[in-house]
Scaffold this motif. Structure first.
Motif, PDB file in Angstrom:
ATOM      1  N   ASP A  79       0.833  -1.193   0.000  1.00  0.00           N
ATOM      2  CA  ASP A  79       0.000   0.000   0.000  1.00  0.00           C
ATOM      3  C   ASP A  79       0.871   1.248   0.000  1.00  0.00           C
ATOM      4  N   LEU A  80       0.337   2.316  -0.607  1.00  0.00           N
ATOM      5  CA  LEU A  80       1.023   3.607  -0.635  1.00  0.00           C
ATOM      6  C   LEU A  80       1.139   4.251   0.744  1.00  0.00           C
ATOM      7  N   SER A  81       0.164   3.995   1.595  1.00  0.00           N
ATOM      8  CA  SER A  81       0.041   4.701   2.870  1.00  0.00           C
ATOM      9  C   SER A  81       0.863   4.035   3.967  1.00  0.00           C
ATOM     10  N   PRO A  82       1.916   4.687   4.458  1.00  0.00           N
ATOM     11  CA  PRO A  82       2.686   4.097   5.554  1.00  0.00           C
ATOM     12  C   PRO A  82       1.847   3.844   6.794  1.00  0.00           C
ATOM     13  N   ALA A  83       0.896   4.740   7.075  1.00  0.00           N
ATOM     14  CA  ALA A  83       0.055   4.543   8.253  1.00  0.00           C
ATOM     15  C   ALA A  83      -0.847   3.324   8.093  1.00  0.00           C
ATOM     16  N   MET A  84      -1.355   3.086   6.899  1.00  0.00           N
ATOM     17  CA  MET A  84      -2.155   1.889   6.657  1.00  0.00           C
ATOM     18  C   MET A  84      -1.318   0.633   6.838  1.00  0.00           C
ATOM     19  N   ILE A  85      -0.092   0.657   6.351  1.00  0.00           N
ATOM     20  CA  ILE A  85       0.780  -0.504   6.503  1.00  0.00           C
ATOM     21  C   ILE A  85       1.102  -0.746   7.977  1.00  0.00           C
ATOM     22  N   ASP A  86       1.347   0.299   8.736  1.00  0.00           N
ATOM     23  CA  ASP A  86       1.571   0.135  10.178  1.00  0.00           C
ATOM     24  C   ASP A  86       0.362  -0.527  10.832  1.00  0.00           C
TER      25      ASP A  86
END
Length: 212
Positions: free
Chosen positions: A80-87
């Motif tokens: 995913d593009l979103s680091p927060a989503m990956i976290d």
């Protein structure tokens, strides 16, 4: 240094800002969607029949669908593009692999994947910028590998932008999206359209394709 397309940064930042809310919104969504589950199960069956190699969910968000694919017996990981989503995805599913990345420039070898799922993730890409995504999908899929797309369908109209709750998105005529895939040497295996539920605005489109 190659300049990143503006829509990628916009999309990543928009999803970074709504992680907790979005994750809660989609957490149990598949339980209410039997037709969607059926399409995902069909995809898993095709991949399994071809040897059950690695599958990537591109645009995985909080990871619920990647976990579902693993529950179907697939060796699936999420990007995913979103680091927060990956976290969030890593915290919610600690036994599953998740990586920050963009589906138009994947850190994967040629032919590495047996399958790709892009579940309502190409929807934020401007139409004129979408063809290279299919080229990248083809690059990382093994011959005969399968691609499953989920998207908002335009119900016979042209491609059109709409006010998605997170960031602007596009509705596609299913025939036009299938044509883009054919130009990248994909063969259509099947399609499913379903009408919107009471809590949904638009018809949903699903395309299952195979790399020639």
């Amino acid at each position: 240094m190659i300049e990143r397309p503006a829509h990628l940064s916009t999309t990543a930042e928009a999803y970074d800002a709504v992680v907790a809310l979005y994750a809660e919104f989609v957490r149990d969504s598949l339980s209410r969607l039997p037709l969607d589950r059926a399409v995902l199960a069909a995809f898993a069956a095709f991949v399994a029949a071809d040897g059950a190699g690695t599958v990537a969910e591109l645009g995985c968000g909080p990871g619920y669908l990647t976990a579902h694919l693993r529950g179907l017996g697939l060796d699936a990981f999420g990007v995913d593009l979103s680091p927060a989503m990956i976290d969030h995805a890593r915290a919610a599913h600690p036994d599953v692999r998740f990586e920050v990345g963009s589906m138009d420039a994947l850190d994967l070898a040629d032919g590495e994947l047996s399958g790709i799922v892009s579940w309502y993730s190409v929807i934020h890409t401007p139409p004129e910028e979408l063809p290279p995504y299919f080229t990248e999908f083809r690059r990382v899929l093994a011959p005969g590998g399968h691609l499953l797309l989920g998207f908002f369908e335009s119900e016979g109209g042209p491609v059109e932008v709409f006010d998605h709750k997170v960031t602007p998105a596009y509705r596609w005529p299913i025939d036009d999206l299938a044509a883009l895939a054919r130009k990248a040497d994909f063969v259509e295996v099947g399609r499913m359209l379903r009408e919107p539920r009471e809590d949904e605005r638009f018809r949903r489109g699903h395309l299952l394709m195979r790399k020639r």
